[in-house]
Design an enzyme around this catalytic site. Structure first.
Site, PDB file in Angstrom:
ATOM      1  N   TYR A   1       0.840  -1.214   0.000  1.00 47.81           N
ATOM      2  CA  TYR A   1       0.000   0.000   0.000  1.00 47.81           C
ATOM      3  C   TYR A   1       0.869   1.256   0.000  1.00 47.81           C
ATOM      4  CZ  TYR A   1      -3.750   3.158   1.665  1.00 47.81           C
ATOM      5  OH  TYR A   1      -4.672   4.184   1.819  1.00 47.81           O
TER       6      TYR A   1
ATOM      7  N   ASP B   1       3.393  -1.158  12.339  1.00 46.32           N
ATOM      8  CA  ASP B   1       2.295  -0.256  12.712  1.00 46.32           C
ATOM      9  C   ASP B   1       2.899   1.077  13.185  1.00 46.32           C
ATOM     10  OD1 ASP B   1      -0.816  -0.894  13.440  1.00 46.32           O
ATOM     11  OD2 ASP B   1      -0.023   0.655  14.765  1.00 46.32           O
TER      12      ASP B   1
HETATM   13  P1  NAD Z   1     -12.800   1.827   0.413  1.00 49.63           P
HETATM   14  O1  NAD Z   1     -12.143   0.506   0.448  1.00 49.63           O
HETATM   15  O2  NAD Z   1     -14.119   1.991   1.094  1.00 49.63           O
HETATM   16  O3  NAD Z   1     -12.961   2.342  -1.085  1.00 49.63           O
HETATM   17  C1  NAD Z   1     -12.101   1.978  -2.118  1.00 49.63           C
HETATM   18  C2  NAD Z   1     -12.947   1.700  -3.342  1.00 49.63           C
HETATM   19  O4  NAD Z   1     -12.072   1.364  -4.444  1.00 49.63           O
HETATM   20  C3  NAD Z   1     -13.900   0.522  -3.168  1.00 49.63           C
HETATM   21  O5  NAD Z   1     -15.188   0.872  -3.613  1.00 49.63           O
HETATM   22  C4  NAD Z   1     -13.283  -0.568  -4.025  1.00 49.63           C
HETATM   23  O6  NAD Z   1     -14.226  -1.500  -4.516  1.00 49.63           O
HETATM   24  C5  NAD Z   1     -12.614   0.237  -5.119  1.00 49.63           C
HETATM   25  N1  NAD Z   1     -11.527  -0.476  -5.792  1.00 49.63           N
HETATM   26  C6  NAD Z   1     -10.506  -1.173  -5.227  1.00 49.63           C
HETATM   27  N2  NAD Z   1      -9.719  -1.685  -6.174  1.00 49.63           N
HETATM   28  C7  NAD Z   1     -10.232  -1.297  -7.370  1.00 49.63           C
HETATM   29  C8  NAD Z   1      -9.865  -1.512  -8.723  1.00 49.63           C
HETATM   30  N3  NAD Z   1      -8.795  -2.236  -9.055  1.00 49.63           N
HETATM   31  N4  NAD Z   1     -10.630  -0.970  -9.693  1.00 49.63           N
HETATM   32  C9  NAD Z   1     -11.726  -0.239  -9.384  1.00 49.63           C
HETATM   33  N5  NAD Z   1     -12.128  -0.012  -8.127  1.00 49.63           N
HETATM   34  C10 NAD Z   1     -11.383  -0.535  -7.137  1.00 49.63           C
HETATM   35  O7  NAD Z   1     -11.737   2.882   1.026  1.00 49.63           O
HETATM   36  P2  NAD Z   1     -11.882   4.431   1.352  1.00 49.63           P
HETATM   37  O8  NAD Z   1     -11.600   4.608   2.791  1.00 49.63           O
HETATM   38  O9  NAD Z   1     -13.118   4.979   0.777  1.00 49.63           O
HETATM   39  O10 NAD Z   1     -10.621   4.991   0.568  1.00 49.63           O
HETATM   40  C11 NAD Z   1     -10.741   5.662  -0.670  1.00 49.63           C
HETATM   41  C12 NAD Z   1      -9.377   6.164  -1.109  1.00 49.63           C
HETATM   42  O11 NAD Z   1      -8.851   7.060  -0.124  1.00 49.63           O
HETATM   43  C13 NAD Z   1      -8.340   5.054  -1.280  1.00 49.63           C
HETATM   44  O12 NAD Z   1      -7.550   5.354  -2.398  1.00 49.63           O
HETATM   45  C14 NAD Z   1      -7.516   5.137  -0.008  1.00 49.63           C
HETATM   46  O13 NAD Z   1      -6.203   4.691  -0.225  1.00 49.63           O
HETATM   47  C15 NAD Z   1      -7.566   6.632   0.286  1.00 49.63           C
HETATM   48  N6  NAD Z   1      -7.343   6.892   1.718  1.00 49.63           N
HETATM   49  C16 NAD Z   1      -8.332   6.642   2.633  1.00 49.63           C
HETATM   50  C17 NAD Z   1      -8.091   6.890   3.976  1.00 49.63           C
HETATM   51  C18 NAD Z   1      -9.142   6.646   5.041  1.00 49.63           C
HETATM   52  O14 NAD Z   1      -8.837   6.810   6.225  1.00 49.63           O
HETATM   53  N7  NAD Z   1     -10.360   6.307   4.717  1.00 49.63           N
HETATM   54  C19 NAD Z   1      -6.841   7.373   4.387  1.00 49.63           C
HETATM   55  C20 NAD Z   1      -5.864   7.586   3.429  1.00 49.63           C
HETATM   56  C21 NAD Z   1      -6.128   7.357   2.092  1.00 49.63           C
HETATM   57  N1  UDP Z   2      -6.053  -0.982  15.917  1.00 56.27           N
HETATM   58  C1  UDP Z   2      -6.446  -1.512  17.151  1.00 56.27           C
HETATM   59  N2  UDP Z   2      -7.504  -2.369  17.172  1.00 56.27           N
HETATM   60  C2  UDP Z   2      -8.212  -2.710  16.063  1.00 56.27           C
HETATM   61  C3  UDP Z   2      -7.809  -2.164  14.809  1.00 56.27           C
HETATM   62  C4  UDP Z   2      -6.720  -1.316  14.785  1.00 56.27           C
HETATM   63  O1  UDP Z   2      -5.854  -1.210  18.210  1.00 56.27           O
HETATM   64  O2  UDP Z   2      -9.160  -3.490  16.188  1.00 56.27           O
HETATM   65  C5  UDP Z   2      -4.920  -0.032  15.888  1.00 56.27           C
HETATM   66  C6  UDP Z   2      -3.874  -0.312  14.818  1.00 56.27           C
HETATM   67  O3  UDP Z   2      -2.893  -1.178  15.315  1.00 56.27           O
HETATM   68  C7  UDP Z   2      -3.334   1.089  14.548  1.00 56.27           C
HETATM   69  C8  UDP Z   2      -4.540   2.002  14.786  1.00 56.27           C
HETATM   70  O4  UDP Z   2      -5.460   1.236  15.556  1.00 56.27           O
HETATM   71  O5  UDP Z   2      -2.330   1.402  15.472  1.00 56.27           O
HETATM   72  C9  UDP Z   2      -5.211   2.461  13.501  1.00 56.27           C
HETATM   73  O6  UDP Z   2      -5.468   1.338  12.710  1.00 56.27           O
HETATM   74  P1  UDP Z   2      -6.281   1.398  11.327  1.00 56.27           P
HETATM   75  O7  UDP Z   2      -6.187   0.036  10.726  1.00 56.27           O
HETATM   76  O8  UDP Z   2      -7.616   1.975  11.551  1.00 56.27           O
HETATM   77  O9  UDP Z   2      -5.481   2.476  10.453  1.00 56.27           O
HETATM   78  P2  UDP Z   2      -3.930   2.677  10.077  1.00 56.27           P
HETATM   79  O10 UDP Z   2      -3.087   1.719  10.856  1.00 56.27           O
HETATM   80  O11 UDP Z   2      -3.863   2.423   8.616  1.00 56.27           O
HETATM   81  O12 UDP Z   2      -3.659   4.074  10.459  1.00 56.27           O
END
Ligand code: NAD
Ligand code: UDP
Ligand code: UDP
Length: 317
Positions: free
Chosen positions: A151, A279
């Protein structure tokens, strides 16, 4: 040919059936635009967009961004990629492919159409950060061969592609580095901490705290984040980003668990499980740039956002 509605745009949102994409689409439709949602439903759900079924300005395209896409649009938001660590590590090679080939194909499309393109990048480009809070000029601390690398490195490479298409082909780019975001339409038990804790608390199960629970995250409510997306997309062309978008309020996972227990009134206990590999210990956005360039900052405090998220999860059960 003159367009019928000058201000109405045709906008492509990849990953639009996901958590963030579906909220973004609601805002765009609300502004009067036409939206094409391209999604392969890998982690997204039709449920997130079912209220738009038959909407005259909405179209769903089942499409994998790893494949080329030939359509005509005015703007592109590239969000397609699994975002929860559990989801993106399920098939790590596919995650890297989606990030890199998805970015490449969408940039090729933007180049041909000469249209503006937004990239959903991530705070994970900073890895386990040694600089705190994180500013956009910090290059990060990522383990390139660890279990999160599919990722983190995929998103880093996507940023590289965005800036090379900008420099070499003049593509009009907007790169947002998104910090942890939560809200309605997250999948229950998708592995992310907010959805896990809420689902567990509502079910009266133990809350799973990974490691000592003293690691920190900064949680942004989905509506605030989407407002940041729209402002970045509308900003002048020289604002390419990367721009941090997130809520600077920083909490330990123990504090988060405490807030969830308080709001739910649950008597669940905390149990400690092992900390996942690599993590990050701490994470907090410096949002000076977003404030200056976009006039943006979050407005929803964690307790309020959690309450709204909880209302959504309660209705699901
Ligand atoms: P999500 O998993 O809910 O949404 C991702 C969407 O992309 C899904 O609908 C999935 O089906 C689609 N997808 C995955 N692979 C695909 C492919 N090969 N072709 C077409 N569609 C595909 O996640 P989200 O939280 O809504 O995240 C959306 C975007 O924001 C992502 O790019 C993620 O990396 C980025 N992002 C999210 C967060 C967060 O905290 N939610 C933080 C940082 C970055
Ligand atoms: N985490 C936790 N319990 C859970 C899921 C996640 O303590 O059931 C912790 C995880 O180890 C991380 C933080 O919560 O330190 C945020 O995790 P998340 O997967 O939401 O996001 P990211 O690690 O991508 O920031
Ligand atoms: N691409 C696409 N839609 C388009 C134009 C290009 O999906 O309308 C894809 C194309 O198939 C290629 C990628 O975008 O895989 C990069 O395209 P570009 O034209 O930049 O590079 P090239 O095709 O010359 O390698």
């Amino acid at each position: 040919m003159a367009r019928l509605h000058q201000s109405r745009k045709r906008i492509l949102v990849t990953g639009g059936a996901g958590f963030l994409g579906s909220h973004l689409i609601d805002r765009l439709i609300g502004q009067g635009h036409e939206v094409i949602c391209a999604d392969n439903l890998y982690t997204g759900s039709k449920r997130n967009i079912e209220h738009l079924h038959n909407h005259p300005r909405f179209e769903f395209l089942r499409h994998d961004v790893c494949n080329p896409l030939k359509i005509e649009v005015d703007e592109i938001y590239n969000l397609a990629c699994p975002a929860s660590p559990v989801h993106y590590q399920h098939n790590p090679v596919l995650t890297t492919k989606t990030s890199v080939m998805g970015a490449l194909n969408m940039l090729g499309l933007a180049k041909r159409l000469r249209c503006r393109i937004f990239q959903a990048s991530t705070s994970e480009v900073y890895g386990d950060p040694e600089v705190h809070p994180q500013r956009e000029d910090y290059w990060g601390h990522v383990n390139p061969i660890g279990t999160r690398a599919c990722y983190d490195e995929g998103k880093r490479c996507a940023e590289t592609l965005f800036f090379d298409y900008h420099r070499h082909h003049g593509v009009d780019i907007k790169v947002a580095r998104i910090f942890n975001t939560y809200g309605p339409r997250m999948l229950p038990m998708d592995g992310r901490v907010v959805s896990n804790f809420i689902t567990q608390a509502l079910a009266g199960e133990d809350l799973t705290l990974y490691g000592d629970g003293k690691q920190t995250r900064s949680f942004c409510y989905s509506d605030d984040l989407v407002e940041g997306f729209l402002r970045l997309m509308e900003s002048p062309a020289d604002v390419t980003g990367p721009v941090n978008l997130g809520n600077p309020g920083e909490f330990t996972m123990i504090e988060l668990a405490g807030q969830v227990l308080k709001l739910t009134g649950s008597r669940s206990k905390l149990i400690h499980l092992s900390l996942p590999e690599d993590d990050p210990r701490q994470r907090q956005p410096d949002i000076t740039l977003a404030k200056e360039k976009l006039g943006w900052q979050p407005t929803v405090p964690l307790a309020e956002g959690l309450k709204r998220t909880l209302d959504y999860f309660r209705k699901l059960t």
